[in-house]
Design an enzyme around this catalytic site. Structure first.
Site, PDB file in Angstrom:
ATOM      1  N   ASP A 247       0.880  -1.161   0.000  1.00 24.17           N
ATOM      2  CA  ASP A 247       0.000   0.000   0.000  1.00 24.17           C
ATOM      3  C   ASP A 247       0.920   1.214   0.000  1.00 24.17           C
ATOM      4  O   ASP A 247       1.628   1.459   0.971  1.00 24.17           O
ATOM      5  CB  ASP A 247      -0.868  -0.054   1.267  1.00 24.17           C
ATOM      6  CG  ASP A 247      -1.769   1.158   1.433  1.00 24.17           C
ATOM      7  OD1 ASP A 247      -1.574   2.167   0.726  1.00 24.17           O
ATOM      8  OD2 ASP A 247      -2.656   1.085   2.301  1.00 24.17           O
TER       9      ASP A 247
ATOM     10  N   LYS B  75      -2.950  -2.626   7.917  1.00 25.62           N
ATOM     11  CA  LYS B  75      -3.070  -4.084   8.025  1.00 25.62           C
ATOM     12  C   LYS B  75      -2.093  -4.755   7.078  1.00 25.62           C
ATOM     13  O   LYS B  75      -1.465  -4.100   6.255  1.00 25.62           O
ATOM     14  CB  LYS B  75      -4.517  -4.499   7.741  1.00 25.62           C
ATOM     15  CG  LYS B  75      -5.291  -4.734   9.025  1.00 25.62           C
ATOM     16  CD  LYS B  75      -4.841  -6.040   9.678  1.00 25.62           C
ATOM     17  CE  LYS B  75      -5.393  -6.132  11.093  1.00 25.62           C
ATOM     18  NZ  LYS B  75      -4.787  -7.214  11.848  1.00 25.62           N
TER      19      LYS B  75
ATOM     20  N   TYR C  98       1.251   0.175  14.861  1.00 31.76           N
ATOM     21  CA  TYR C  98       0.296  -0.008  13.775  1.00 31.76           C
ATOM     22  C   TYR C  98       0.606   0.916  12.610  1.00 31.76           C
ATOM     23  O   TYR C  98       0.742   2.111  12.772  1.00 31.76           O
ATOM     24  CB  TYR C  98      -1.130   0.269  14.255  1.00 31.76           C
ATOM     25  CG  TYR C  98      -2.145  -0.015  13.178  1.00 31.76           C
ATOM     26  CD1 TYR C  98      -2.742  -1.266  13.087  1.00 31.76           C
ATOM     27  CD2 TYR C  98      -2.475   0.941  12.231  1.00 31.76           C
ATOM     28  CE1 TYR C  98      -3.645  -1.556  12.091  1.00 31.76           C
ATOM     29  CE2 TYR C  98      -3.382   0.660  11.228  1.00 31.76           C
ATOM     30  CZ  TYR C  98      -3.972  -0.592  11.165  1.00 31.76           C
ATOM     31  OH  TYR C  98      -4.864  -0.859  10.170  1.00 31.76           O
TER      32      TYR C  98
HETATM   33  P1  13P Z   1      -5.089  -0.700   5.020  1.00 31.15           P
HETATM   34  O1  13P Z   1      -4.271  -1.649   5.830  1.00 31.15           O
HETATM   35  O2  13P Z   1      -5.773  -1.377   3.859  1.00 31.15           O
HETATM   36  O3  13P Z   1      -4.264   0.471   4.585  1.00 31.15           O
HETATM   37  O4  13P Z   1      -6.271  -0.171   5.926  1.00 31.15           O
HETATM   38  C1  13P Z   1      -5.952   0.497   7.097  1.00 31.15           C
HETATM   39  C2  13P Z   1      -7.124   0.940   7.900  1.00 31.15           C
HETATM   40  O5  13P Z   1      -6.917   1.414   8.973  1.00 31.15           O
HETATM   41  C3  13P Z   1      -8.490   0.775   7.394  1.00 31.15           C
HETATM   42  O6  13P Z   1      -9.438   1.305   8.287  1.00 31.15           O
HETATM   43 MG    MG Z   2      -4.176   1.870   3.310  1.00 32.21          MG
HETATM   44 MG    MG Z   3      -4.892  -2.345   2.245  1.00 31.58          MG
END
Ligand code: 13P
Ligand code: MG
Ligand code: MG
Ligand code: 13P
Length: 370
Positions: A11, A236, A233
C-alpha cells in the site's frame, strides 16, 4: 528449468482514504514491469489492485528472494510513492518502512508470496489478493482446499491426491515453523491454525507419493506482519497467496470453493474488527463500508514457459453472489455491535488503539475490589 511466480504487494497511498489504488500508480507499475520484461529480467507480469494495495504479479527464472526481483518491486513502489505524494494520496509510502533497500524486500513492509517450481504441461495458477485483513485469513480456505474432503472431492476420489498434503506452518510470534502432514496430523494442524493471528500457513507441499516434486510448493502465502516489523500499527498486512491447481492437485473449482463461506477474519476498520471476507471481482475490490468489509480477489492464469495468459477474474462469477449476499448480511449484523467484542478485536489484538492510554488515564481511579 524451473519458473518462479511472485506476487509482491504494498500500500503506497490510498485513493481516497484506504479505499483504492489510484490509476496513476498502476500505470507507473505497468511501465516499470514492461521495461523489466523488455530487458528480460522478468518473463511476464500483471499489475492489479485489491482495494488500496498495489499488486505486482511477475514470472521469472531468478528463484525466490531474488535480489534483482525484489529490487524491481522496491523501485516500483518508491516511484509510485512519489506520484502518490504529488497527488496527496492518503498514507503515501505507508508500507515502505525503511529508506535504504538491503536487497531483500522481506521485513521492509511489502508482502511477498513467491514460489519456484517445475511447470507441468499445463499449469493453472491462481493469484489471491486480500485487503483489510491479515495473513491468517488464508488459514481456513487453504486448509479446506488441501485437507478437507467436504471441500475437495479429489481428496477422496482422485488417486493422485488421496494421500493428502504437507503444511508448513509458521509461528509468527516465536519466528519458528513446523511441517505437518495431512490427513495423519489433521487435528494438530487445526489446533495451531485455528489460532490464526499467531499460526499461519506459509506453504503447502505434495506428499512423497505424489507425481509432483515433494520439495516444490503448490501454495504459498505472504506472512509479513507489518506491526511486528514496525513496532506499531501502520496498516493491516493485507496478504496475497498463490495456489496451483489440477492434475495432481485440487481442481480449480475445489480451490475456489475454499472461499465460499465468507468466513470471519480480523482487520476491517483500523485493523481492529472482525468481519466476513467477501470474495469479489477486481472492480468490486474497494473497501467503503466501515472501510470494508474485507475483500479477496482471485485472478486465474494458465502459464507456459513463464508466459501468462490474460487473467480470468474468477470471483466475478455469479455463483459467488450468494456468498456475497451472506457476507453483506453478516457485515450489517456485526456492525450493529459497534465497539463491542467480538466485532471489535479482543484487547490482546488491538493495534491501532487508544485502549492502553485509556487504562493509563483511569489508572489511579481503579480501586481494589474487596
Ligand atoms: P489498510 O491496511 O488497507 O491500509 O487499511 C488500514 C485501515 O486502517 C483501514 O481502516
Ligand atoms: Mg491503506
Ligand atoms: Mg490495504
Ligand atoms: P476435465 O475432465 O474437464 O479436465 O475436468 C476434471 C476436473 O477436474 C473437474 O473438476
Amino acid at each position: 528449468m524451473k519458473t518462479t511466480f511472485s506476487i509482491i504487494k504494498a500500500d503506497v497511498g490510498g485513493w481516497p482514504g484506504h479505499a483504492l489504488v489510484h490509476p496513476d500508480l498502476k500505470e507507473i507499475a505497468a511501465i516499470k514491469l514492461r521495461d523489466a520484461q523488455v530487458s528480460e529480467l522478468i518473463i511476464d507480469y500483471h499489475v492489479t489492485n485489491c482495494g488500496d494495495d498495489l499488486e505486482l504479479i511477475m514470472t521469472h527464472k531468478n528463484g525466490v528472494d531474488a535480489k534483482e526481483i525484489h529490487n524491481l518491486a522496491w523501485d516500483t513502489f518508491c516511484e509510485a510513492t512519489e506520484r502518490a505524494s504529488e497527488l496527496g494520496l492518503y498514507g503515501a509510502g505507508q508500507d515502505l518502512l525503511c529508506d535504504a533497500f538491503s536487497g531483500n524486500i522481506k521485513g521492509m513492509g511489502p508482502g511477498v508470496a513467491e514460489m519456484e517450481f517445475t511447470e507441468r504441461k499445463a499449469e493453472p495458477i491462481v493469484a489471491f489478493m486480500m485487503d483489510k485483513t491479515e495473513p491468517g485469513a488464508f488459514n481456513l480456505p487453504i486448509f479446506k482446499i488441501f485437507a478437507d474432503p467436504f471441500n475437495t472431492a479429489g481428496l477422496i476420489i482422485d488417486p493422485s491426491i488421496h494421500d493428502g498434503f504437507n503444511f508448513e506452518v509458521w509461528d509468527i510470534l516465536e519466528h519458528k515453523h513446523v511441517l505437518l502432514r495431512t490427513p495423519e496430523e489433521l487435528y494438530d494442524l487445526l489446533a495451531l491454525i485455528g489460532a490464526k493471528s499467531r499460526f499461519v500457513i506459509k506453504r503447502v507441499f505434495p506428499k512423497k507419493t505424489s507425481k509432483l516434486p515433494e520439495s516444490e510448493p503448490v501454495a504459498v502465502i505472504s506472512t509479513e506482519k507489518l506491526y511486528q516489523i514496525a513496532g506499531e500499527y501502520v496498516g493491516k498486512d493485507d496478504p496475497a497467496g498463490v495456489v496451483r491447481a489440477q492434475s495432481g492437485l485440487p481442481a480449480l473449482g475445489e480451490v475456489l470453493e475454499g472461499f465460499s463461506l465468507g468466513h470471519l477474519v480480523s482487520g476491517w476498520m483500523r485493523g481492529s474488527h472482525n468481519g466476513p471476507l467477501m470474495p469479489v471481482s477486481v472492480k468490486d475490490a474497494q473497501c467503503t463500508r466501515f472501510d470494508g468489509p474485507p475483500r479477496v480477489i482471485a485472478l486465474g492464469f494458465q502459464m507456459k514457459n513463464g508466459k501468462l495468459t490474460q487473467p480470468v477474474d474468477l470471483f466475478a462469477d455469479i455463483a459467488f453472489d450468494y456468498t456475497r449476499q451472506r457476507a453483506l448480511e453478516i457485515t450489517d449484523y456485526m456492525r450493529r455491535h459497534g465497539p463491542f467484542e467480538p466485532h471489535r478485536l479482543p484487547m490482546a489484538d488491538m493495534e491501532y488503539t487508544t485502549l492502553p492510554k485509556v487504562m493509563t488515564k483511569l489508572g489511579k481511579r481503579f480501586k481494589e475490589v474487596k
